[in-house]
Design an enzyme around this catalytic site. Structure first.
Site, PDB file in Angstrom:
ATOM      1  N   GLU A 108      -5.419  -8.104  -0.961  1.00 23.52           N
ATOM      2  CA  GLU A 108      -6.195  -7.914   0.367  1.00 23.52           C
ATOM      3  C   GLU A 108      -7.671  -7.723  -0.012  1.00 23.52           C
ATOM      4  O   GLU A 108      -7.802  -6.831  -0.866  1.00 23.52           O
ATOM      5  CB  GLU A 108      -5.482  -6.895   1.243  1.00 23.52           C
ATOM      6  N   GLU A 145       0.772  -1.222  -0.126  1.00 24.46           N
ATOM      7  CA  GLU A 145       0.015   0.071  -0.066  1.00 24.46           C
ATOM      8  C   GLU A 145       0.794   1.262  -0.211  1.00 24.46           C
ATOM      9  O   GLU A 145       0.743   2.243   0.900  1.00 24.46           O
ATOM     10  CB  GLU A 145      -0.996   0.071   1.157  1.00 24.46           C
TER      11      GLU A 145
HETATM   12  C1  BG6 Z   1      -4.368  -2.945   4.931  1.00 28.70           C
HETATM   13  C2  BG6 Z   1      -3.185  -3.133   5.299  1.00 28.70           C
HETATM   14  O1  BG6 Z   1      -4.426  -1.431   4.873  1.00 28.70           O
HETATM   15  O2  BG6 Z   1      -5.357  -3.093   5.496  1.00 28.70           O
HETATM   16  C3  BG6 Z   1      -3.053  -4.288   6.363  1.00 28.70           C
HETATM   17  O3  BG6 Z   1      -2.080  -3.493   4.291  1.00 28.70           O
HETATM   18  C4  BG6 Z   1      -4.367  -4.205   7.286  1.00 28.70           C
HETATM   19  O4  BG6 Z   1      -1.977  -4.431   7.079  1.00 28.70           O
HETATM   20  C5  BG6 Z   1      -5.779  -4.216   6.572  1.00 28.70           C
HETATM   21  O5  BG6 Z   1      -4.406  -5.003   8.487  1.00 28.70           O
HETATM   22  C6  BG6 Z   1      -6.696  -4.102   7.250  1.00 28.70           C
HETATM   23  O6  BG6 Z   1      -6.779  -2.734   8.110  1.00 28.70           O
HETATM   24  P1  BG6 Z   1      -6.907  -3.012   9.847  1.00 28.70           P
HETATM   25  O7  BG6 Z   1      -6.645  -1.984  10.226  1.00 28.70           O
HETATM   26  O8  BG6 Z   1      -8.534  -3.501   9.818  1.00 28.70           O
HETATM   27  O9  BG6 Z   1      -6.138  -4.207  10.196  1.00 28.70           O
END
Ligand code: BG6
Length: 488
Positions: free
Chosen positions: A387, A197
């Site tokens: 993701e 990211e």
């Molecule tokens: C992304 C990141 O921004 O979102 C992850 O690459 C992160 O590291 C994921 O865990 C979800 O965000 P959060 O704040 O719910 O853990």
């Protein structure tokens, strides 16, 4: 059926959120190790000792005061220290991923496990061997590792003493680290992402303001430029070490819509795409800054250290694939925001057509199809969704079962959206859900914000046995993979 043979189904974690073992095996600290737990309403804090010896906290992304130093303090809980203890459980976790039928496992290498301060000339062998063992374990089950080289975890020493990513010398330190990864894991790993990211640095600017705003923009764009150069150098070295390496960018993919049909909103939305999304993708995939970059810099009196040699490197070190995270869409408006929502690095008007997660993130599967189609038209390179997931509260029943139909529903809709994009010609080659096993939340530091198919018995205060259990979604995803996406 739209999904091609060999489609890379799997899941994703990051070292600082999964691994733990923060001070074991010769590892040095990273910023997450001085970051406390928080909640959705209470920000995570960074701890330090000031010049007079007082124990203090500050918000993440604030600058360490003069004479202070980062410190782990007894009176705080640091959820990333132990995380979910992947350090000791990786064999068990990978066996569970294999049981679901994973074709690919996305994880990251902790920079400070290989280079504890970032300045060492040679890597920490214990760290190198740990990851070798993790990759060998994946290979045992024919799981392809997808490795993020940097997932928000620059060694703390570099941040505190060397200016972190505002120092040009960090480029070569990163390149040394990346070169070690490519060399040591040649043959074991073929899929790499240079920076997780990478565009977050710009997205945080949406929260910038006040008298220091211009300085924050200056720092963010400079920081990014050095990361672009580091990425380009790493891509070239990665290809030279192993021509089979496929190396990608990783963008935080938020789909932006104009909130109204007012042309001013349409234009503002286009500019949001340029700043938050295209800015990084264009450099990393197309090899040059977009024409709009000059406007963005001018808006905040930004003047960058960019050399001719840098520009040549950017053009030569373009990535092979475009990968991104996708959790939500966002509305852009020039009108008064009447109902504000804040998601993952974004804030804006609430979208009345969408539902929101318990953490206020817009759930928008159509936005994933939109994003895939739009980015493929722009870049025309293979794509991966690396993701995607729903942070939710899970309840363990008396018999130990965990029923999570909300998660299954979320994934079903997003996978269908991805399928439509593939039917419309987009070359999507893989999909790794976020937090395939529960991990510490990056944003809030909570454990209760769970994404996994696998439940980990650990709570926000660090209490729990670390026992792993299969949720209902575990069996559902297994079926999805076995049918190559046909049985949703
Ligand atoms: C992304 C990141 O921004 O979102 C992850 O690459 C992160 O590291 C994921 O865990 C979800 O965000 P959060 O704040 O719910 O853990």
């Amino acid at each position: 059926m739209a999904f091609p043979n060999g489609f890379l189904w799997g899941g994703a974690v990051a070292a600082n959120q999964w691994e733990g073992g923060w001070n074991l095996g010769g590892r040095g600290p990273a910023m997450t190790d001085v970051t406390t737990g928080g909640t959705v309403t209470e920000h995570r804090k960074v701890t330090y000792i000031d010049k007079d010896g007082n124990h203090c906290t500050m918000l993440q992304h604030e600058k360490l005061p003069e004479g202070a130093h980062y410190a782990v303090l007894d009176e705080y809980h640091y959820p990333n220290h132990e995380a979910v203890d992947g350090y000791h459980h990786y064999k068990e976790d990978i066996a569970l991923f294999a049981e679901m039928g994973f074709k690919q496992f996305r994880m990251s290498i902790s920079w400070s496990r290989l280079y504890p301060t970032g300045l060492e000339k040679e890597p920490n062998r214990e760290g190198v061997e740990l990851y070798r063992s993790v990759f060998e374990e994946c290979r045992k089950y024919d799981i392809e590792p997808l490795v993020t080289i940097w997932h928000f975890d620059t060694p703390l020493y570099l941040e505190e003493h060397c200016g972190g990513w505002l120092n040009r010398e960090t480029i070569d330190l990163y390149v040394r680290f990346a070169t070690t990864c490519f060399t040591e894991y040649k043959g074991l790993v073929h899929h790499w992402l240079t920076f997780n990211e990478i565009n977050n640095t710009i997205m945080f600017l949406d929260f910038a303001g006040g008298e220091h705003a211009d300085q924050e923009y200056q720092d963010a764009y400079q920081h990014l430029h050095y990361q672009f150069v580091a990425s380009a150098k790493a891509v070239m070295i990665g290809h030279a070490i192993d021509p089979d390496n496929m190396i990608g960018c990783m963008i935080c993919g938020i789909t932006n819509y104009p909130a109204t049909c007012d042309p001013k909103d349409i234009l503002a939305c286009q500019h949001q795409w340029e700043k938050n999304i295209y800015y990084c993708g264009d450099v990393q995939v197309l090899g040059a800054y977009g024409s709009y970059a000059t406007r963005l810099w001018k808006e905040h009196n930004v003047s960058l250290d960019i050399t001719d040699e840098d520009l040549e490197l950017l053009s030569a070190g373009t990535v092979d694939m475009y990968t991104f995270s996708y959790y939500m869409s966002s509305l852009v408006t020039t009108h008064k925001v009447t109902d504000q929502v804040a998601g993952n690095f974004s804030k804006g008007q609430k979208n009345e057509y969408l539902e929101y997660s318990d953490w206020g993130w817009a759930v928008d599967p159509d936005g994933l199809q939109y994003y895939l189609e739009m980015m493929y038209q722009r870049y025309n390179v293979p794509m991966m969704v690396v993701e995607n997931g729903l942070g939710a509260y899970d309840k363990v029943e008396d018999d130990g079962s965990i029923h999570d139909p909300y998660r299954i529903d979320y994934f079903r809709k997003h996978i269908k959206a991805m399928e439509k994009a593939i039917e419309n010609g987009v070359d999507v080659i893989g999909y790794t859900t976020w937090g395939c096993i529960d991990v510490v939340s990056a944003g809030t530091g909570e454990m209760r914000k769970r994404y996994g198919f696998i439940y980990v018995d650990m709570d926000d205060e660090g209490k729990g046995t670390m026992k792993r259990s299969r949720k209902d979604s575990f069996y559902w995803y297994k079926k999805v993979i076995a049918s190559n996406g046909a049985d949703l």
